[in-house]
Each structure stands twice: as C-alpha cells, then as structure tokens.
Design a protein around this motif. Structure first.
Motif, PDB file in Angstrom:
ATOM      1  N   ILE A 202     -32.916  13.267 -77.023  1.00  0.00           N
ATOM      2  CA  ILE A 202     -34.099  14.029 -77.448  1.00  0.00           C
ATOM      3  C   ILE A 202     -34.786  14.693 -76.260  1.00  0.00           C
ATOM      4  O   ILE A 202     -35.088  15.886 -76.281  1.00  0.00           O
ATOM      5  N   PHE A 203     -35.040  13.923 -75.221  1.00  0.00           N
ATOM      6  CA  PHE A 203     -35.803  14.466 -74.109  1.00  0.00           C
ATOM      7  C   PHE A 203     -34.987  15.453 -73.277  1.00  0.00           C
ATOM      8  O   PHE A 203     -35.485  16.513 -72.892  1.00  0.00           O
ATOM      9  N   ARG A 204     -33.749  15.112 -72.991  1.00  0.00           N
ATOM     10  CA  ARG A 204     -32.941  16.023 -72.173  1.00  0.00           C
ATOM     11  C   ARG A 204     -32.696  17.337 -72.914  1.00  0.00           C
ATOM     12  O   ARG A 204     -32.704  18.411 -72.318  1.00  0.00           O
ATOM     13  N   LYS A 205     -32.482  17.253 -74.207  1.00  0.00           N
ATOM     14  CA  LYS A 205     -32.252  18.461 -74.997  1.00  0.00           C
ATOM     15  C   LYS A 205     -33.446  19.398 -74.949  1.00  0.00           C
ATOM     16  O   LYS A 205     -33.310  20.617 -75.079  1.00  0.00           O
ATOM     17  N   ASN A 206     -34.625  18.841 -74.716  1.00  0.00           N
ATOM     18  CA  ASN A 206     -35.841  19.647 -74.658  1.00  0.00           C
ATOM     19  C   ASN A 206     -36.320  19.893 -73.225  1.00  0.00           C
ATOM     20  O   ASN A 206     -37.464  20.308 -73.011  1.00  0.00           O
ATOM     21  N   GLY A 207     -35.453  19.621 -72.263  1.00  0.00           N
ATOM     22  CA  GLY A 207     -35.786  19.916 -70.870  1.00  0.00           C
ATOM     23  C   GLY A 207     -36.826  18.999 -70.264  1.00  0.00           C
ATOM     24  O   GLY A 207     -37.485  19.362 -69.285  1.00  0.00           O
ATOM     25  N   ILE A 208     -36.980  17.786 -70.813  1.00  0.00           N
ATOM     26  CA  ILE A 208     -37.972  16.832 -70.310  1.00  0.00           C
ATOM     27  C   ILE A 208     -37.275  15.831 -69.393  1.00  0.00           C
ATOM     28  O   ILE A 208     -36.369  15.109 -69.814  1.00  0.00           O
ATOM     29  N   THR A 209     -37.699  15.783 -68.142  1.00  0.00           N
ATOM     30  CA  THR A 209     -37.103  14.873 -67.172  1.00  0.00           C
ATOM     31  C   THR A 209     -38.021  13.695 -66.845  1.00  0.00           C
ATOM     32  O   THR A 209     -37.567  12.705 -66.261  1.00  0.00           O
ATOM     33  N   GLU A 210     -39.304  13.782 -67.207  1.00  0.00           N
ATOM     34  CA  GLU A 210     -40.256  12.718 -66.898  1.00  0.00           C
ATOM     35  C   GLU A 210     -40.803  12.135 -68.196  1.00  0.00           C
ATOM     36  O   GLU A 210     -41.561  12.792 -68.906  1.00  0.00           O
ATOM     37  N   PHE A 211     -40.401  10.917 -68.501  1.00  0.00           N
ATOM     38  CA  PHE A 211     -40.867  10.249 -69.713  1.00  0.00           C
ATOM     39  C   PHE A 211     -40.780   8.749 -69.507  1.00  0.00           C
ATOM     40  O   PHE A 211     -40.003   8.257 -68.684  1.00  0.00           O
ATOM     41  N   SER A 212     -41.597   8.026 -70.236  1.00  0.00           N
ATOM     42  CA  SER A 212     -41.556   6.565 -70.172  1.00  0.00           C
ATOM     43  C   SER A 212     -42.164   6.000 -71.442  1.00  0.00           C
ATOM     44  O   SER A 212     -43.074   6.604 -72.030  1.00  0.00           O
ATOM     45  N   PRO A 213     -41.681   4.841 -71.911  1.00  0.00           N
ATOM     46  CA  PRO A 213     -42.310   4.196 -73.071  1.00  0.00           C
ATOM     47  C   PRO A 213     -43.763   3.885 -72.762  1.00  0.00           C
ATOM     48  O   PRO A 213     -44.106   3.484 -71.644  1.00  0.00           O
ATOM     49  N   TYR A 214     -44.623   4.080 -73.745  1.00  0.00           N
ATOM     50  CA  TYR A 214     -46.058   3.875 -73.525  1.00  0.00           C
ATOM     51  C   TYR A 214     -46.406   2.399 -73.477  1.00  0.00           C
ATOM     52  O   TYR A 214     -45.971   1.609 -74.306  1.00  0.00           O
ATOM     53  N   MET A 215     -47.209   2.036 -72.465  1.00  0.00           N
ATOM     54  CA  MET A 215     -47.782   0.699 -72.362  1.00  0.00           C
ATOM     55  C   MET A 215     -49.283   0.864 -72.190  1.00  0.00           C
ATOM     56  O   MET A 215     -49.736   1.723 -71.444  1.00  0.00           O
ATOM     57  N   GLU A 216     -50.054   0.043 -72.869  1.00  0.00           N
ATOM     58  CA  GLU A 216     -51.508   0.210 -72.879  1.00  0.00           C
ATOM     59  C   GLU A 216     -52.113   0.166 -71.483  1.00  0.00           C
ATOM     60  O   GLU A 216     -53.110   0.815 -71.204  1.00  0.00           O
TER      61      GLU A 216
END
Length: 394
Positions: A202-216
């Motif tokens: 999902i992220f690579r297909k949309n050109g997103i290289t910076e992502f992480s699961p959300y933690m409070e």
C-alpha cells in the motif's frame, strides 16, 4: 666564414624529445583536475541527496547540479585544500584541508539574489566552533569547520532578509500573507484503519517511504487517540488518495497546537512557546537594518550577532549583549539572513531547529536532477528512476 662541417651542424634539424607515456598521463590528469576544480568552484557543483528532508520535491538518491553563478561564486576561505574534496579525503576520516591560512571571503557578482521559493544549497552555520556543541541533540556528530567547508545542506528558502515570518497551524505566512506551498510538500498524517494492511504494498505503491504503526506515546498531538492506524509522511494529494481505500476510516494531518512548546527548537528560550507548526512571528535580519535589543530580540538574534557578524569581544549575559564590556542597546546587521525549511515539513532539521542562514554561507541554487537512483528498488530495472532524469527542480 663558416666551414662546411660547422655549416652541416648548424643546418641540422633540432631534435625534439618526446614525453614518456607516464609524463603524458600525468599532464592529462593534472589538466583534468585543474579544469574540474575551476568548473566546480566557479560554475556548478554536483550533489547527492542523502536524506528525506526535501521529499517529495527531492528524493533520497537524486543527483543534482547546483549553480554557483545564480547568487555569485564565493572566493575560498580555506585555500590549503585537496582539490575535488570537501571535508575529508575520499573514503577516509583524514581531513582534506589545513586551516593554517584563512582568507577573507568575497562573493563575485551573480545574476540573482536568494528568493523565497528557491531551493538552496548552503553551509550549515552551526558548525561554527562556538556553536556546534549546542546543537548535538538535533544534529548528532557535529564538528567545527571553516565557513566554506561546513556541511552542505539543501532546503527551500521560505523567508528572505527583511521578511516578517510566521508559521500558523503548520502554514507559512510571510509579511502577513499566506505563502504558496511547494507542490510536493509533505506533512505528517494519522491514518486510522479498520484492519491490518499490507504495508509494503500500500505505502510503496503510493510513493510513501516514511510510515510507522501508531503508538499513543509517540505523538503529542494524538495522545488521547486509541484508534489503530499509521503515522505517515506524505503529500496532501496522496493523503486524499489513501482516504478512498475501504479499510481507511479517516486520515488527518497531525499538527502541534499553538502554545505547546517543543524542545530543541531555536532559540532555546523560555520566552517563546513555539513549535514546528506554530512559530514566530519574527523578522529576518537584513543588512543595514537596526533592531532594538529587547530580551526577546537578544534571545533570537544573540547567537547571530555573536558568531556570524564577525564581531569581536561580544558576550551574551543574562538576556543582554555586551561588546568590550559595554551593553548594546541596539544593533545594525552587517549582512542578509534567510529562513530555510525542508519540504518534508514534519521531518526536517531546518531553521526552526538551528536558526538563520547568513548570506556568506550560501553556496548556490539547485537547478536540475541529472540522475536518480532508488536506494531500495523493487527490482533491478527500477534501480534508476528514469522519470526524474534531467528534471527541473521547482
């Protein structure tokens, strides 16, 4: 009268000694080095993008040419330097220069001044011998260097000398007017999801290289949020595209509220409750302009006056500036300054964190990308980003 024997000797052709192959090779290399050094110093220089602070305008692995002619070429401050090097000899930790001699710096005439919106290469000012230790929390492993050998940074100029600059709710304003955002500007977004997703797809297909699961605990602006999701850095256009997926509940930009003070922001002072999304207002120093040295102005301009203006015997003490033991009530700036920010607004160590860029630190204007290599390609054929070759930098 010339005798026949002497006449024969006098009329003989002069023997020409041919250069050896080694001598010809050495002369060719010497000529190439001199020519490349002059071109690099006077006309343009090649750089590579090592970090994501300018995404998506510039990507990690972009190779670009920077024009020295636009703003005028600077004369060398550190002449005892190995040609075609910057701080160290290639592939080693050995310094490539001696600081035994330091020359005064001059700038040759250019055909443009630094303007708002320009993508600019400059030397990192806080590698000054008096400052580098103060910014290690933001920029680890800083070392002191002469002006012309400080680390090259690339950012976008968002405010010129004399501008009144402010960030309100993550939007830049200059002289009270909302600035035009770069077309590929990135921000941080929270994407709430209903189910686990194939992140790489999902992220690579949309050109997103910076992502992480959300933690409070990782985001002050979402501390009360108990939804499952991701923190992503992307453009507004891509955020709208992600919103259309059926597994995305909603997506929103994360913005630090006004009045919430962010640590390690410039200047490090209790007088300002600023953060990366709400900063200023502040006036950018302009050559010849005088400011009154109030406690707030001392906090913001003090390091500039002490370290970048070639002043002597300047001391900052208890919110005041002293020169040769005498308190200064006002100060007239000796050169122009600029406020620089990365287009990846929530992941950029820029003027918000280490301050203003003096004109004598400006290297040149980024003009175009001539090569782009993906550091993490899907396959061998996608190693080169063909669509970015010889693209103009906007």
């Amino acid at each position: 009268m010339i005798t026949p024997a002497k006449k024969e000797i006098a009329s003989s052709p002069k023997l020409i000694r041919r250069k050896s192959a080694i001598r010809e090779w050495f002369d060719s290399v010497l000529f190439a080095v001199i020519a490349a050094t002059l071109i690099r110093w006077f006309f343009f220089e090649a750089f590579v993008i090592p970090s994501s602070s300018m995404e998506h305008t510039l990507l990690v692995g972009d190779y670009l040419f920077v024009s020295k002619l636009h703003y005028g070429t600077r004369t060398p401050v550190t002449p005892l330097q190995m040609p075609l090097t910057h701080q160290k000899i290639w592939g080693s930790e050995i310094p490539s220069f001696f600081d035994w001699i330091s020359l005064p710096q001059f700038r040759l005439p250019g055909f443009s001044e630094v303007k708002r919106g320009d993508v600019v290469v400059f030397n990192l000012p806080v590698e000054h011998p008096n400052l580098y230790k103060n910014y290690e929390a933001v920029l680890p492993n800083l070392k002191p260097y002469p002006i012309d050998l400080r680390t090259n940074y690339i950012k976008r100029c968002v405010a010129e000398a004399g501008d009144k600059f402010e960030i309100r709710n993550s939007q830049v304003y200059v002289n009270g007017v909302k600035s035009l955002n770069p077309p590929e500007m990135q921000n941080e977004y929270f994407m709430a999801v209903t189910t686990a997703i194939n992140e790489a797809n999902i992220f690579r297909k949309n050109g997103i290289t910076e992502f992480s699961p959300y933690m409070e605990t990782q985001n002050d602006t979402l501390a009360d949020n108990d939804e499952a999701g991701y923190i992503v850095k992307t453009t507004a256009q891509t955020a709208a595209k992600l919103k259309a997926y059926d597994f995305v509940k909603h997506i929103e930009k994360t913005v630090m509220p006004k009045g919430l003070r962010e640590s390690h922001l410039y200047p490090e002072s209790d007088l300002f409750n600023w953060n990366k999304d709400n900063y200023g207002p502040v006036v950018i120093p302009k050559k010849g302009v005088t400011v009154k040295l109030t406690p707030e102005n001392v906090a913001f301009y003090g390091e500039v006056i002490q370290n970048y203006e070639r002043n002597y015997n300047v001391v900052l003490k208890e919110g005041k500036i002293f020169q040769q033991g005498k308190q200064l009530e006002g100060y007239t700036f000796k050169q122009d300054y600029y406020f620089m920010m990365g287009d990846n607004r929530h992941n950029s160590a820029d003027s918000r964190y280490w301050g203003l860029v003096p004109k004598d630190h400006i290297v040149g204007k980024a003009v175009f990308v001539w090569m782009s290599i993906d550091p993490d390609p899907v396959g061998f054929m996608s190693k080169i980003r063909w669509n970015r070759l010889f693209s103009i930098i906007k």
